[in-house]
Design an enzyme around this catalytic site. Structure first.
Site, PDB file in Angstrom:
ATOM      1  N   GLU A   1       0.827  -1.213   0.000  1.00  0.00           N
ATOM      2  CA  GLU A   1       0.000   0.000   0.000  1.00  0.00           C
ATOM      3  C   GLU A   1       0.862   1.265   0.000  1.00  0.00           C
ATOM      4  O   GLU A   1       1.792   1.405   0.799  1.00  0.00           O
ATOM      5  CB  GLU A   1      -0.911  -0.020   1.233  1.00  0.00           C
ATOM      6  CG  GLU A   1      -1.856   1.169   1.331  1.00  0.00           C
ATOM      7  CD  GLU A   1      -2.781   1.076   2.539  1.00  0.00           C
ATOM      8  OE1 GLU A   1      -3.740   1.867   2.607  1.00  0.00           O
ATOM      9  OE2 GLU A   1      -2.544   0.216   3.420  1.00  0.00           O
TER      10      GLU A   1
ATOM     11  N   LYS B   1      -9.023   2.724  -2.803  1.00  0.00           N
ATOM     12  CA  LYS B   1      -9.430   2.242  -1.483  1.00  0.00           C
ATOM     13  C   LYS B   1     -10.796   2.811  -1.128  1.00  0.00           C
ATOM     14  O   LYS B   1     -11.032   4.020  -1.239  1.00  0.00           O
ATOM     15  CB  LYS B   1      -8.382   2.645  -0.442  1.00  0.00           C
ATOM     16  CG  LYS B   1      -8.533   1.995   0.908  1.00  0.00           C
ATOM     17  CD  LYS B   1      -7.307   2.344   1.763  1.00  0.00           C
ATOM     18  CE  LYS B   1      -7.329   1.691   3.124  1.00  0.00           C
ATOM     19  NZ  LYS B   1      -6.109   2.001   3.907  1.00  0.00           N
TER      20      LYS B   1
ATOM     21  N   CYS C   1      -6.032  -3.010   2.084  1.00  0.00           N
ATOM     22  CA  CYS C   1      -5.881  -2.963   3.541  1.00  0.00           C
ATOM     23  C   CYS C   1      -7.224  -2.944   4.274  1.00  0.00           C
ATOM     24  O   CYS C   1      -7.875  -3.966   4.411  1.00  0.00           O
ATOM     25  CB  CYS C   1      -5.001  -1.772   3.941  1.00  0.00           C
ATOM     26  SG  CYS C   1      -4.282  -1.941   5.608  1.00  0.00           S
TER      27      CYS C   1
ATOM     28  N   SER D   1      -0.190  -2.197   7.340  1.00  0.00           N
ATOM     29  CA  SER D   1      -0.830  -2.495   8.626  1.00  0.00           C
ATOM     30  C   SER D   1       0.218  -2.457   9.729  1.00  0.00           C
ATOM     31  O   SER D   1       1.115  -3.309   9.762  1.00  0.00           O
ATOM     32  CB  SER D   1      -1.491  -3.875   8.574  1.00  0.00           C
ATOM     33  OG  SER D   1      -2.144  -4.171   9.787  1.00  0.00           O
TER      34      SER D   1
ATOM     35  N   LEU E   1      23.268   6.042  30.789  1.00  0.00           N
ATOM     36  CA  LEU E   1      23.173   4.697  31.355  1.00  0.00           C
ATOM     37  C   LEU E   1      23.278   4.828  32.868  1.00  0.00           C
ATOM     38  O   LEU E   1      24.349   5.038  33.419  1.00  0.00           O
ATOM     39  CB  LEU E   1      24.284   3.810  30.797  1.00  0.00           C
ATOM     40  CG  LEU E   1      24.153   2.305  30.995  1.00  0.00           C
ATOM     41  CD1 LEU E   1      22.918   1.777  30.279  1.00  0.00           C
ATOM     42  CD2 LEU E   1      25.394   1.585  30.486  1.00  0.00           C
ATOM     43  N   SER E   2      22.128   4.704  33.539  1.00  0.00           N
ATOM     44  CA  SER E   2      22.043   5.049  34.955  1.00  0.00           C
ATOM     45  C   SER E   2      22.345   3.899  35.894  1.00  0.00           C
ATOM     46  O   SER E   2      22.502   4.104  37.094  1.00  0.00           O
ATOM     47  CB  SER E   2      20.635   5.570  35.266  1.00  0.00           C
ATOM     48  OG  SER E   2      19.688   4.520  35.145  1.00  0.00           O
TER      49      SER E   2
ATOM     50  N   GLY F   1      19.999   1.582  35.964  1.00  0.00           N
ATOM     51  CA  GLY F   1      18.624   1.137  36.152  1.00  0.00           C
ATOM     52  C   GLY F   1      18.137   0.310  34.975  1.00  0.00           C
ATOM     53  O   GLY F   1      18.789   0.214  33.932  1.00  0.00           O
TER      54      GLY F   1
ATOM     55  N   ASP G   1      15.502   0.640  32.838  1.00  0.00           N
ATOM     56  CA  ASP G   1      15.035   1.235  31.588  1.00  0.00           C
ATOM     57  C   ASP G   1      16.192   1.570  30.658  1.00  0.00           C
ATOM     58  O   ASP G   1      16.169   1.227  29.475  1.00  0.00           O
ATOM     59  CB  ASP G   1      14.209   2.489  31.879  1.00  0.00           C
ATOM     60  CG  ASP G   1      12.948   2.189  32.661  1.00  0.00           C
ATOM     61  OD1 ASP G   1      12.328   1.148  32.398  1.00  0.00           O
ATOM     62  OD2 ASP G   1      12.595   2.980  33.547  1.00  0.00           O
ATOM     63  N   SER G   2      17.205   2.251  31.163  1.00  0.00           N
ATOM     64  CA  SER G   2      18.321   2.630  30.299  1.00  0.00           C
ATOM     65  C   SER G   2      19.103   1.399  29.854  1.00  0.00           C
ATOM     66  O   SER G   2      19.639   1.367  28.736  1.00  0.00           O
ATOM     67  CB  SER G   2      19.240   3.635  30.999  1.00  0.00           C
ATOM     68  OG  SER G   2      19.805   3.094  32.179  1.00  0.00           O
TER      69      SER G   2
ATOM     70  N   THR H   1      14.598   7.271  27.764  1.00  0.00           N
ATOM     71  CA  THR H   1      14.462   5.908  28.296  1.00  0.00           C
ATOM     72  C   THR H   1      13.283   5.749  29.251  1.00  0.00           C
ATOM     73  O   THR H   1      13.231   4.785  30.010  1.00  0.00           O
ATOM     74  CB  THR H   1      15.755   5.497  29.011  1.00  0.00           C
ATOM     75  OG1 THR H   1      15.997   6.371  30.118  1.00  0.00           O
ATOM     76  CG2 THR H   1      16.958   5.550  28.077  1.00  0.00           C
TER      77      THR H   1
ATOM     78  N   GLU I   1       5.839   5.439  33.754  1.00  0.00           N
ATOM     79  CA  GLU I   1       6.323   6.744  34.195  1.00  0.00           C
ATOM     80  C   GLU I   1       5.722   7.874  33.374  1.00  0.00           C
ATOM     81  O   GLU I   1       5.324   8.917  33.920  1.00  0.00           O
ATOM     82  CB  GLU I   1       7.847   6.773  34.112  1.00  0.00           C
ATOM     83  CG  GLU I   1       8.526   5.797  35.052  1.00  0.00           C
ATOM     84  CD  GLU I   1      10.007   5.650  34.790  1.00  0.00           C
ATOM     85  OE1 GLU I   1      10.680   4.981  35.597  1.00  0.00           O
ATOM     86  OE2 GLU I   1      10.499   6.192  33.782  1.00  0.00           O
TER      87      GLU I   1
END
Length: 558
Positions: free
Chosen positions: A50, A119, A155, A181, A297-298, A300, A302-303, A403, A408
């Site tokens: 598409e 479409k 689609c 999609s 880069l903590s 933790g 997430d990072s 991050t 959060e």
């Protein structure tokens, strides 16, 4: 007069490719390369996805007359190529007819545009705004391709019965569906259910071709397939990567049958989510021509997960990580960040932020005199880190990754112009507990085709220790928030499921906590509006999916 009988077989070349938005000449060359491959393989018809020639989804870009002009020129040039007697081409393109702009599929054969279908069912929900830019086409009949009447629903046209019913009633013998999609964690099952329903209703085999690649917040996962009239799966192409395959349909007494081809297993939900995040990150960075990425880069979770995704996307040589410690940064965090960087083999730098933070505090001292220390001083630490990361980005050209996870971002547990600084966030649509689960999954799996190492890339202590922003002494996230399993359950109810407070309380959640989280969710909208884009994973991501007003006094207290 001698009649020309329809062929008893037709070979399709299915090109599940990754076009680049707005790169019309580049996408044309991709189409030409695919056609050359289809010709070498002896295919009759090359099928592309598409709006392939401009990219999907083009939003308001497609309203520019210059874009419409260049797309048409590209399609006409590709049509001219088909005068060589090789394969025809079915390709998605914007197309202006009678002054109206359509989302079209163009059949190119014999050196010309041999057919067009527009479409009909333009999606205008969730991430889609097609009614804003396109005009729906009329109910279609089939397109004749070398004596075979092909039904070409586009689609969304197969997500309801009407278009396919019309095609079947007007003589279509095969359904060929070009798609754009996007991925969400429910996509594989939902698409298959829609396709099977159309096959059952029409009695026709269906070839479903989906695009692949990242486009801003959307990731297209490919995973193209073919289903026969008896609902058997004849072909399953891979997810999250480009692929080219041939499939042959043969006409017998009972109609057409797609001969069985390779059925590649689809990834489970953990692998699919990981690959979606990596692909979305890779394409955002590469298509916008950044040389690499940089992130804080903590120590933790997430990072660490974002760093692992970045290495899987680009390899370690294009990823730079900075530890930015202050007086509240624990020795555990310093050790864990260094260990994670070593496991990923990335460039790793330590930049102390004591002097910048103390400089801010000194400059603000006269104004703040007589006030108590609070989140203002805490946020100065986060903002100092943000300034340093942006300086590194400016100096070396790498894009800053943010991050923050969805938990959060939902409740505003993030700092504007601090940890929210950056250009892209691959885990933006993952709740905290999903981030933990993916960390464990990645430690146990080395996804094929990605560039990161195997083994434990996220140190175990990062996964098991209590999460903390380390902006004050002995701080943990649970000082400000309910436990993440509880928080995530509330947020999924409020965001994904649009459940009422009363319904959530009836499910066993604490009423005061639910009301507090709902309040935080609403008042954090202004932060989310300023957040970096990130990969869509869930059925309702922040941004294109969920559009709430910033100024909003509604609270569910009924």
């Amino acid at each position: 007069m001698t009649s020309i009988s329809a062929p008893r077989s037709l070979t399709f070349a299915l090109a599940q490719l990754n076009p680049v938005m707005g790169d019309i000449s580049g996408n044309l060359e991709k189409a030409r390369a695919a056609r050359a491959e289809a010709r070498r393989a002896g295919a009759d018809l090359l099928v592309l996805t598409e709006l392939f020639i401009c990219g999907y989804t083009p939003e308001d870009l497609v309203l520019k007359p210059a874009v419409q002009r260049d797309c048409r020129k590209a399609i006409e040039a590709l049509a001219a190529d088909t005068a060589d007697g090789g394969p025809g081409v079915l390709i998605g393109t914007p197309w202006v007819a009678d002054g109206k702009l359509h989302n079209a599929a163009a059949l190119l054969d014999g050196g010309r545009v041999a057919g067009l279908r527009f479409k009909v069912d333009l999606p205008n929900y969730s991430v889609f705004d097609e009614k804003r830019v396109f005009v729906p086409g009329p109910m279609p009949g089939p397109i004749d391709f070398r004596g075979v009447p092909l039904g070409v629903p586009i689609c969304e046209d197969i997500w309801g019965p009407d278009v396919v019913e019309c095609l079947a009633e007007t003589g279509a013998e095969l359904l060929v569906v070009p798609n754009g999609s996007p991925y969400r964690w429910t996509a594989f099952d939902e698409r298959m259910q829609a396709a099977v329903a159309r096959v059952v209703e029409s009695g026709l085999p269906l070839i479903y071709l989906n695009t692949v690649g990242g486009q801003d917040e959307l990731v297209f996962d490919g995973a193209s397939f073919a289903i026969n009239a008896d609902r058997t799966l004849a072909l399953q192409m891979p997810a999250f990567r480009e692929a080219f395959t041939l499939v042959t349909a043969i006409k017998g007494e009972d109609g057409w049958t797609v001969t069985p081809g390779e059925v590649i297993p689809l990834p489970d939900i953990m692998e699919a989510n990981w690959r979606a995040c990596v692909l979305g990150l890779r394409d955002y960075v590469d298509k916008n021509r950044f040389p690499g990425v940089v992130l804080g880069l903590s120590g933790g979770i997430d990072s660490a997960v974002v760093a692992a995704m970045a290495v899987d996307a680009f390899g370690p040589e294009r990823v730079r990580c900075l530890m930015l410690p202050y007086r509240y940064t624990s020795m555990d965090s310093l050790e864990d960040a260094a260990k994670c960087a070593a496991a990923l083999n990335v460039q790793y730098d330590v930049v102390e932020i004591v002097d910048p933070v103390e400089g801010f505090l000194k400059a603000l001292g006269p104004m703040f005199e007589g006030t108590k220390s609070d989140t203002t001083e805490e946020n100065l630490q986060s903002r100092a880190r943000g300034v340093i990361l942006m300086a590194v980005s400016n100096k070396f050209g790498s894009m800053v990754l943010t991050t923050g996870n969805k938990s959060e971002m939902s409740v505003g547990y993030c700092t504007l112009y601090g940890d929210m600084n950056g250009g892209f966030n691959p885990i933006k649509d993952l709740y905290k507990m999903e981030v933990y689960a993916l960390a464990r999954w990645r430690n146990d799996h080395q996804p094929e085709g990605l560039k990161g190492p195997g083994g434990e890339v996220i140190p175990e202590r990062i996964i098991t220790k209590a999460p903390t922003a380390e902006l004050r002494e002995n701080q943990t996230d649970q000082d400000s928030l309910p436990p993440y399993p509880v928080l995530d359950a509330i947020l999924k109810g409020l965001v994904e499921e649009e459940r009422t407070v009363a319904e959530l309380v009836a499910s066993g959640l604490d009423e005061a906590t639910v009301k507090r989280i709902e309040h935080l969710l609403y008042i954090a909208e202004y932060k989310r509006r300023q957040a970096a884009p990130g990969v869509k994973i869930t059925t309702k991501n922040f941004g294109r999916d969920r559009r709430y007003p910033i100024t909003n006094r509604f609270r569910d207290r009924g």
